[in-house]
Design a protein around this motif. Structure first.
Motif, PDB file in Angstrom:
ATOM      1  N   ASN A  23      -2.451  50.862  26.787  1.00  0.00           N
ATOM      2  CA  ASN A  23      -1.841  51.999  27.695  1.00  0.00           C
ATOM      3  C   ASN A  23      -0.814  51.307  28.273  1.00  0.00           C
ATOM      4  O   ASN A  23      -0.876  50.222  28.747  1.00  0.00           O
ATOM      5  N   PRO A  24       0.609  51.852  27.752  1.00  0.00           N
ATOM      6  CA  PRO A  24       1.738  50.982  28.351  1.00  0.00           C
ATOM      7  C   PRO A  24       2.075  50.801  30.002  1.00  0.00           C
ATOM      8  O   PRO A  24       2.581  49.829  30.367  1.00  0.00           O
ATOM      9  N   ARG A  25       1.601  52.048  30.559  1.00  0.00           N
ATOM     10  CA  ARG A  25       1.674  51.907  31.950  1.00  0.00           C
ATOM     11  C   ARG A  25       0.866  50.638  32.715  1.00  0.00           C
ATOM     12  O   ARG A  25       1.098  50.014  33.651  1.00  0.00           O
ATOM     13  N   ARG A  26      -0.487  50.669  32.072  1.00  0.00           N
ATOM     14  CA  ARG A  26      -1.471  49.617  32.592  1.00  0.00           C
ATOM     15  C   ARG A  26      -0.849  48.051  32.232  1.00  0.00           C
ATOM     16  O   ARG A  26      -0.847  47.131  33.072  1.00  0.00           O
ATOM     17  N   MET A  27      -0.364  48.151  31.156  1.00  0.00           N
ATOM     18  CA  MET A  27       0.507  46.747  30.530  1.00  0.00           C
ATOM     19  C   MET A  27       1.431  46.445  31.619  1.00  0.00           C
ATOM     20  O   MET A  27       1.540  45.211  31.765  1.00  0.00           O
ATOM     21  N   ILE A  28       2.252  47.289  31.907  1.00  0.00           N
ATOM     22  CA  ILE A  28       3.389  46.990  32.899  1.00  0.00           C
ATOM     23  C   ILE A  28       2.611  46.468  34.151  1.00  0.00           C
ATOM     24  O   ILE A  28       3.334  45.639  34.827  1.00  0.00           O
ATOM     25  N   GLN A  29       1.761  47.115  34.710  1.00  0.00           N
ATOM     26  CA  GLN A  29       1.102  46.842  35.893  1.00  0.00           C
ATOM     27  C   GLN A  29       0.522  45.259  35.827  1.00  0.00           C
ATOM     28  O   GLN A  29       0.751  44.376  36.623  1.00  0.00           O
ATOM     29  N   LYS A  30      -0.035  44.806  34.687  1.00  0.00           N
ATOM     30  CA  LYS A  30      -0.660  43.818  34.413  1.00  0.00           C
ATOM     31  C   LYS A  30       0.634  42.627  34.592  1.00  0.00           C
ATOM     32  O   LYS A  30       0.361  41.779  35.191  1.00  0.00           O
ATOM     33  N   ILE A  31       1.586  42.983  33.941  1.00  0.00           N
ATOM     34  CA  ILE A  31       2.753  42.054  33.814  1.00  0.00           C
ATOM     35  C   ILE A  31       3.360  41.807  35.176  1.00  0.00           C
ATOM     36  O   ILE A  31       3.558  40.796  35.653  1.00  0.00           O
ATOM     37  N   GLN A  32       3.542  42.908  35.794  1.00  0.00           N
ATOM     38  CA  GLN A  32       4.281  42.758  37.260  1.00  0.00           C
ATOM     39  C   GLN A  32       3.266  42.331  38.294  1.00  0.00           C
ATOM     40  O   GLN A  32       3.800  41.401  39.057  1.00  0.00           O
ATOM     41  N   SER A  33       1.985  42.314  38.019  1.00  0.00           N
ATOM     42  CA  SER A  33       0.921  41.642  39.191  1.00  0.00           C
ATOM     43  C   SER A  33       0.654  40.167  38.630  1.00  0.00           C
ATOM     44  O   SER A  33       0.283  39.535  39.342  1.00  0.00           O
ATOM     45  N   GLY A  34       1.120  39.841  37.362  1.00  0.00           N
ATOM     46  CA  GLY A  34       0.926  38.345  37.011  1.00  0.00           C
ATOM     47  C   GLY A  34      -0.285  38.007  36.393  1.00  0.00           C
ATOM     48  O   GLY A  34      -0.680  37.108  35.908  1.00  0.00           O
ATOM     49  N   ALA A  35      -1.157  39.236  35.873  1.00  0.00           N
ATOM     50  CA  ALA A  35      -2.317  39.247  35.501  1.00  0.00           C
ATOM     51  C   ALA A  35      -2.380  38.513  33.967  1.00  0.00           C
ATOM     52  O   ALA A  35      -3.135  37.743  33.611  1.00  0.00           O
ATOM     53  N   VAL A  36      -1.521  38.731  33.361  1.00  0.00           N
ATOM     54  CA  VAL A  36      -1.026  38.503  32.039  1.00  0.00           C
ATOM     55  C   VAL A  36      -0.934  36.845  32.090  1.00  0.00           C
ATOM     56  O   VAL A  36      -1.512  35.984  31.410  1.00  0.00           O
ATOM     57  N   ILE A  37      -0.026  36.382  32.876  1.00  0.00           N
ATOM     58  CA  ILE A  37       0.292  34.951  33.042  1.00  0.00           C
ATOM     59  C   ILE A  37      -0.961  34.293  33.680  1.00  0.00           C
ATOM     60  O   ILE A  37      -1.252  33.134  33.109  1.00  0.00           O
ATOM     61  N   LYS A  38      -1.849  34.668  34.674  1.00  0.00           N
ATOM     62  CA  LYS A  38      -2.913  34.233  34.955  1.00  0.00           C
ATOM     63  C   LYS A  38      -3.863  34.212  33.799  1.00  0.00           C
ATOM     64  O   LYS A  38      -4.497  32.828  33.776  1.00  0.00           O
ATOM     65  N   ASP A  39      -4.150  35.323  33.199  1.00  0.00           N
ATOM     66  CA  ASP A  39      -5.232  34.965  31.905  1.00  0.00           C
ATOM     67  C   ASP A  39      -4.654  33.919  30.993  1.00  0.00           C
ATOM     68  O   ASP A  39      -5.364  33.237  30.537  1.00  0.00           O
ATOM     69  N   ALA A  40      -3.283  33.646  30.842  1.00  0.00           N
ATOM     70  CA  ALA A  40      -2.780  32.981  29.762  1.00  0.00           C
ATOM     71  C   ALA A  40      -3.178  31.365  30.182  1.00  0.00           C
ATOM     72  O   ALA A  40      -3.536  30.468  29.813  1.00  0.00           O
ATOM     73  N   MET A  41      -2.729  31.236  31.654  1.00  0.00           N
ATOM     74  CA  MET A  41      -3.204  30.024  32.290  1.00  0.00           C
ATOM     75  C   MET A  41      -4.274  29.596  32.361  1.00  0.00           C
ATOM     76  O   MET A  41      -4.760  28.280  32.192  1.00  0.00           O
ATOM     77  N   LYS A  42      -5.533  30.517  32.267  1.00  0.00           N
ATOM     78  CA  LYS A  42      -6.647  30.209  32.365  1.00  0.00           C
ATOM     79  C   LYS A  42      -7.258  29.807  30.798  1.00  0.00           C
ATOM     80  O   LYS A  42      -7.886  28.808  30.735  1.00  0.00           O
TER      81      LYS A  42
END
Length: 154
Positions: A23-42
């Motif tokens: 879902n593109p909208r959900r992906m944008i939300q994840k990027i903006q919230s930093g969840a993608v970076i947090k997952d990558a850092m984990k």
């Protein structure tokens, strides 16, 4: 093996870890919230913890390994290492002498594979060039004068 190279080889990508949503909208939300970076850092942290744990316990385990296992471990490490790291591995006091021979055979095999790949690519290129030449020859006619000129150019 350098830490950077080691982690890049063992680190799964965020895509593989399911960090990206369909879902593109959900992906944008994840990027903006930093969840993608947090997952990558984990994932990176997990890989670094693993590498540190292996590194800390490796020297303690070596004396307990039988000769054949030690040869296999050092060979696998050296064959996959950079030249600097390979030298450090093969010069380790517990590294069996036969490992250098195994690494040399591995390098020779890789070099032979590279030569074979290069020869294959060259043959394919020549075949393609020849086909292009034949196509152009047919397209512009094949008078004896043109054939002689084209043959002289080759």
């Amino acid at each position: 093996m350098s830490n950077k190279r080691q982690h890049s080889q063992t680190q799964p990508s965020p895509i593989a870890a399911g960090a990206f949503s369909k879902n593109p909208r959900r992906m944008i939300q994840k990027i903006q919230s930093g969840a993608v970076i947090k997952d990558a850092m984990k994932e990176l942290s997990r890989a670094m913890d693993f590498a540190n744990a292996v590194g800390e316990n490796f020297a303690a385990v070596l004396p307990d390994l039988n000769e054949q296992t030690r040869i296999e471990v050092f060979s696998a490490l050296a064959c996959n290492a950079s030249s600097k790291d390979r030298r450090a591995i093969t010069e380790h006091p517990q590294c069996p002498a036969v490992v250098k021979e195994i690494v040399e055979k591995h390098d020779a095999k890789k070099a032979e594979e590279a030569r074979a790949d290069k020869a294959k690519r060259e043959a394919e290129r020549k075949k393609k060039d020849r086909a292009k030449y034949e196509e152009l020859r047919k397209q512009f006619g094949d008078s004896p004068a043109k054939d002689g000129e084209a043959g002289a150019d080759e």
